[in-house]
Design a protein around this motif. Structure first.
Motif, PDB file in Angstrom:
ATOM      1  N   ASP A  18       0.821  -1.253   0.231  1.00  0.00           N
ATOM      2  CA  ASP A  18      -0.353   0.168   0.081  1.00  0.00           C
ATOM      3  C   ASP A  18       1.092   1.474  -0.180  1.00  0.00           C
ATOM      4  O   ASP A  18       1.723   1.161   1.075  1.00  0.00           O
ATOM      5  CB  ASP A  18      -0.705   0.129   1.338  1.00  0.00           C
ATOM      6  N   GLN A  20       0.327   4.308   0.823  1.00  0.00           N
ATOM      7  CA  GLN A  20      -0.286   5.760   1.315  1.00  0.00           C
ATOM      8  C   GLN A  20       0.612   5.121   2.349  1.00  0.00           C
ATOM      9  O   GLN A  20       0.355   5.800   3.778  1.00  0.00           O
ATOM     10  CB  GLN A  20      -1.562   5.758   1.619  1.00  0.00           C
ATOM     11  N   ASN A  21       0.852   3.919   2.964  1.00  0.00           N
ATOM     12  CA  ASN A  21       1.828   3.104   4.094  1.00  0.00           C
ATOM     13  C   ASN A  21       2.921   2.736   3.832  1.00  0.00           C
ATOM     14  O   ASN A  21       3.420   1.415   4.812  1.00  0.00           O
ATOM     15  CB  ASN A  21       0.628   2.150   4.961  1.00  0.00           C
ATOM     16  N   HIS A 361       2.352   8.032  -6.243  1.00  0.00           N
ATOM     17  CA  HIS A 361       2.191   6.619  -6.402  1.00  0.00           C
ATOM     18  C   HIS A 361       2.615   5.859  -6.932  1.00  0.00           C
ATOM     19  O   HIS A 361       2.564   5.054  -7.113  1.00  0.00           O
ATOM     20  CB  HIS A 361       0.032   6.519  -6.003  1.00  0.00           C
TER      21      HIS A 361
END
Length: 384
Positions: A18, A20-21, A361
């Protein structure tokens, strides 16, 4: 066997699926010699590699050469019209057969004058008629997979590789949307840049526009950043913007072309990018070619209608050469220095819910492809 340095080490934060993490890849992935060596067989010898443009090998006997690390390849048009690729080495004693680009009546080795046709067959080898048991068919050139995609010539050292177009999904459809006359374009020029940075630093830099506002003032005057979006798609990603902000930006001036847009760019795994600027029909490839763990050479090839650069396109090319590339190269070379600092190992990806022009991303997408190819295990809960 996986190199220990490819796995989570003391002091590393996890690289997660992920974005975002997730933390970024550890700094050693950008300067360690063993990792650079591992990339050769794990990445570059198994993937499609940009070699040139089909207009450079349009006629029988025309050839171009490409170097994939220490593996030399040449592509040539045969007498019957097929496009073939071979390892650029004479099977007699290993001498390089051709260099650069050009046209020949036959491929003749400069060392001992063994001669090969453009289908790879050995046609003449002096004095071998006196060698017991010599068979010409044993000494044909070793073939390499070759394909043409939207005019781009691609080679792959992996004989079992899936076709490039099959791997790339909607990429051709996207390119033809922005450049409908892509089949009419021809090679115009190549610009080269020596960069003191790992090839992945340059790819990372291409894949985000988080840095555009502070670092590329002219680019953000050309492109409508509110409509700029990056979309990841398997082995490629796209970054496109809507209508240009103005026809007279600080970057360059132009007239609307066959499709009105501000900018379209694509990253293609592992190391080349495709660009389309607004205005007259054009396409270019910017390729990051590793030469050392902390060095690479960038080639930017430009393709335009009939191979003739108009005044308008010359302005766009001049902007790329004089402004955008120096800006990006300066950024990347500074990053490379920082990656060797004892004060740095990893950062965090800045990823927002809307995946706006400020989101990183696509950098994570690329770094994940690197980790998967190398078999790296950088998170105890995620094994690519």
């Amino acid at each position: 066997m996986t190199l220990p340095i490819l796995n989570l080490m003391p002091g590393d934060a996890p690289f997660r699926a992920d974005p975002q993490n997730s933390y970024t890849l550890p700094a050693r992935f950008y300067h360690d010699h063993a990792i650079w060596e591992a990339e050769k067989s794990a990445i570059f010898f198994k993937t499609w590699y940009y070699a040139g443009h089909v207009s450079q090998v349009a006629e029988s006997g025309q050839f171009l050469t490409v170097k994939i690390h220490d593996q030399n390849v040449f592509v040539a048009r045969s007498r019957t019209g097929e496009l073939n690729a071979f390892y650029n080495v004479c099977p007699h004693r290993g001498h390089e057969l051709v260099s650069g680009t050009g046209r020949k009546n036959i491929i003749t080795c400069p060392y001992h004058a063994w001669a090969f046709d453009f289908d790879g067959t050995l046609k003449a080898a002096r004095n071998t008629e006196n060698v017991q048991g010599f068979r010409k068919e044993e000494f044909s050139l070793k073939p390499v997979k070759v394909e043409v995609f939207c005019g781009l010539v691609l080679v792959n050292l992996d004989a079992q590789a899936a076709p490039f177009a099959d791997q790339m999904g909607e990429l051709e459809k996207e390119i033809r949307h922005f450049v409908p006359s892509v089949d009419d374009l021809q090679f115009a020029q190549r610009d080269s840049y020596e960069v003191e940075a790992n090839w992945k630093v340059l790819v990372d830099n291409f894949l985000e526009c988080y840095h555009c506002a502070p670092a590329h003032k002219d680019f953000v005057d050309l492109v409508d950043m509110d409509s700029y979006r990056t979309i990841t798609c398997g082995l490629y990603s796209s970054q496109c913007a809507g209508n240009p902000k103005t026809l007279n930006s600080r970057a360059y001036s132009f007239q609307p072309g066959e499709v009105d847009f501000g900018y379209a760019g694509w990253f293609v795994w592992p190391n080349f990018t495709i660009w389309a600027y607004p205005g007259e029909a054009n396409l270019s490839v910017l390729q990051m070619n590793p030469t050392a763990p902390e060095r690479c050479v960038e080639f930017q090839d430009w393709f335009v209608k009939d191979g003739v650069v108009t005044d308008q396109l010359r302005d766009a090319i001049t902007y790329q050469i004089d402004v955008l590339q120096p800006e990006d190269i300066g950024l990347c070379e500074s990053v490379q220095k920082g990656l060797k600092s004892s004060g740095y190992n990893q950062g965090r990806f800045v990823v927002d819910e809307g995946l706006t022009e400020l989101s990183e991303h696509a950098v994570h997408h690329f770094q994940n492809l690197v980790a998967e190819a190398l078999g790296a295990k950088l998170d105890p809960d995620y094994a690519p």
